[in-house]
Design an enzyme around this catalytic site. Structure first.
Site, PDB file in Angstrom:
ATOM      1  N   HIS A 100       0.854  -1.181   0.000  1.00  0.00           N
ATOM      2  CA  HIS A 100       0.000   0.000   0.000  1.00  0.00           C
ATOM      3  C   HIS A 100       0.892   1.234   0.000  1.00  0.00           C
ATOM      4  O   HIS A 100       1.082   1.878  -1.011  1.00  0.00           O
ATOM      5  CB  HIS A 100      -0.945  -0.054   1.213  1.00  0.00           C
ATOM      6  CG  HIS A 100      -1.843   1.127   1.316  1.00  0.00           C
ATOM      7  ND1 HIS A 100      -2.411   1.533   2.492  1.00  0.00           N
ATOM      8  CD2 HIS A 100      -2.266   2.007   0.392  1.00  0.00           C
ATOM      9  CE1 HIS A 100      -3.139   2.607   2.280  1.00  0.00           C
ATOM     10  NE2 HIS A 100      -3.070   2.919   1.020  1.00  0.00           N
ATOM     11  N   LYS A 127     -13.999   3.221   1.662  1.00  0.00           N
ATOM     12  CA  LYS A 127     -14.039   2.635   3.012  1.00  0.00           C
ATOM     13  C   LYS A 127     -13.474   3.615   4.033  1.00  0.00           C
ATOM     14  O   LYS A 127     -12.470   4.268   3.779  1.00  0.00           O
ATOM     15  CB  LYS A 127     -13.192   1.350   3.025  1.00  0.00           C
ATOM     16  CG  LYS A 127     -13.007   0.745   4.412  1.00  0.00           C
ATOM     17  CD  LYS A 127     -12.317  -0.617   4.344  1.00  0.00           C
ATOM     18  CE  LYS A 127     -10.826  -0.526   4.425  1.00  0.00           C
ATOM     19  NZ  LYS A 127     -10.146  -1.831   4.509  1.00  0.00           N
ATOM     20  N   ARG A 130     -12.160   3.253   7.922  1.00  0.00           N
ATOM     21  CA  ARG A 130     -11.931   2.303   9.028  1.00  0.00           C
ATOM     22  C   ARG A 130     -12.005   3.057  10.341  1.00  0.00           C
ATOM     23  O   ARG A 130     -11.303   4.030  10.556  1.00  0.00           O
ATOM     24  CB  ARG A 130     -10.573   1.606   8.859  1.00  0.00           C
ATOM     25  CG  ARG A 130     -10.339   0.527   9.915  1.00  0.00           C
ATOM     26  CD  ARG A 130      -9.054  -0.253   9.676  1.00  0.00           C
ATOM     27  NE  ARG A 130      -9.151  -1.289   8.663  1.00  0.00           N
ATOM     28  CZ  ARG A 130      -9.760  -2.455   8.842  1.00  0.00           C
ATOM     29  NH1 ARG A 130     -10.351  -2.724   9.988  1.00  0.00           N
ATOM     30  NH2 ARG A 130      -9.799  -3.341   7.869  1.00  0.00           N
TER      31      ARG A 130
HETATM   32  C1  R5P Z   1      -6.819  -3.528   3.571  1.00  0.00           C
HETATM   33  O1  R5P Z   1      -6.638  -2.544   2.944  1.00  0.00           O
HETATM   34  C2  R5P Z   1      -6.934  -4.862   2.945  1.00  0.00           C
HETATM   35  O2  R5P Z   1      -6.905  -4.802   1.561  1.00  0.00           O
HETATM   36  C3  R5P Z   1      -8.203  -5.560   3.403  1.00  0.00           C
HETATM   37  O3  R5P Z   1      -9.333  -4.887   2.879  1.00  0.00           O
HETATM   38  C4  R5P Z   1      -8.282  -5.579   4.885  1.00  0.00           C
HETATM   39  O4  R5P Z   1      -7.042  -5.888   5.439  1.00  0.00           O
HETATM   40  C5  R5P Z   1      -9.295  -6.587   5.319  1.00  0.00           C
HETATM   41  O5  R5P Z   1      -9.323  -6.600   6.710  1.00  0.00           O
HETATM   42  P1  R5P Z   1     -10.642  -6.999   7.481  1.00  0.00           P
HETATM   43  O6  R5P Z   1     -11.137  -8.295   6.909  1.00  0.00           O
HETATM   44  O7  R5P Z   1     -10.204  -7.114   8.912  1.00  0.00           O
HETATM   45  O8  R5P Z   1     -11.622  -5.875   7.287  1.00  0.00           O
END
Ligand code: R5P
Length: 295
Positions: free
Chosen positions: A129, A191, A193
């Site tokens: 990333h 998204k 977080r």
């Molecule tokens: C993060 O950017 C990754 O690409 C995944 O989307 C992420 O790590 C998924 O994590 P989780 O299943 O805990 O949401």
């Protein structure tokens, strides 16, 4: 010379196929835990003067990394010509920045440890990333293999009229590549977080893709929070039950149940992390990368 492959917990199908594709001898080893949790390791096949491949997915990394490092060190002590790591899943790639003062940037420390212990590394879709490539943190020849060709082959044969959807901006790199290979439309969601297990996802207008089967595609499912949020929004807006396709089925907590409860029609993963959803084999792709490292 015939390479020697020690399997430290890979998917049996992946291990057997890699062994055959590489013409490798399977090394025998004994690995077990003492009652206090420390591990005991013994190599039953001598690595002396051999090109050694340690095949070890690094999910549950705190548990798997030490045995792998012990195996690498033992191979070197016992005279192996070279010791490489074929890690279908490479851990500690997501902690790539210090978000808050004092946080450990574990990706760097982990990379230093592995670089010291090994002569080369092959892995599948590491979570790049903020790092542009593994070379930014690994100090050994490191190859990243894309699972996209294998996922594309699966989707081409298993899903009619797919529209590929990435659950966040970071997934664009994987989604775009698979979509290009099968000539399918694609888009990514937004998204936010809010915590380890708490994510919010915004779904754009999919009206232009009516009649298509939504396929949510991501590199990793860990808690399942990201994909479940995307699934829930798609279902609420009346779209057909999506297929969830992913590279690494890390699946912490009750992630699989979470995805099914959120409306996944089907969940498929690559065999980079051993899981019941494994349906896509990356052996051919990995073998190409390993052969390059063995030259
Ligand atoms: C993060 O950017 C990754 O690409 C995944 O989307 C992420 O790590 C998924 O994590 P989780 O299943 O805990 O949401």
């Amino acid at each position: 010379m015939t390479p020697l492959l020690f399997d430290l917990g890979a998917h049996p199908g992946l291990s057997a196929r890699l062994q055959a594709l590489l013409g490798a001898e399977r090394g025998e080893l004994e690995l077990r835990r003492f009652p206090d949790g420390e591990c005991y390791l013994r190599l039953d096949t001598s690595p002396e003067d051999r090109a050694v491949i340690l095949l070890c997915p690094l999910d549950r990394p705190d548990q798997r990394t030490l045995p792998m490092l012990f195996a690498a060190a033992t191979c070197r002590e016992l005279g192996a010509a070279r010791v490489g790591l074929a890690a279908p899943y490479l851990a500690y790639m997501r902690q790539d920045i210090r978000f808050r003062p004092g946080e450990a940037v574990t990706s760097r420390t982990y990379a230093s440890m592995l670089s010291e212990a090994l002569d080369w590394l092959v892995t599948v879709d590491p979570h790049l990333h903020r790092y542009g490539s593994l070379d930014e943190i690994y100090r050994l020849p490191a190859r990243s293999i894309a699972a996209a060709p294998a996922l594309a082959t699966w989707l081409r044969t298993e899903v009619e009229h797919p529209v590929l959807i990435g659950p966040d901006a970071e997934s664009a790199q994987w989604v775009a590549e698979v979509a290009a290979r099968i000539g399918a439309p694609w888009l990514v969601l937004e998204k936010a977080r809010r915590g380890d297990r708490d994510v919010a996802v915004t779904v754009p207008d999919l009206d232009g893709h009516a009649g298509c089967t939504p396929v949510l595609l991501d590199d990793i499912v860990s808690t399942g929070g990201t994909m479940a949020a995307a699934l829930a929004h798609l279902r609420q807006q009346g779209y057909a039950a999506p297929v969830c396709a992913l590279v690494h089925a890390v699946f912490a907590d009750e992630a699989e149940a979470k995805l099914r409860a959120a409306g996944a029609a089907r969940i498929v993963s690559c065999n980079t992390v051993v899981h019941a959803t494994n349906a896509v084999c990356v052996a051919e792709l990995m073998a190409d990368g390993i052969r390059d490292c063995l030259r």
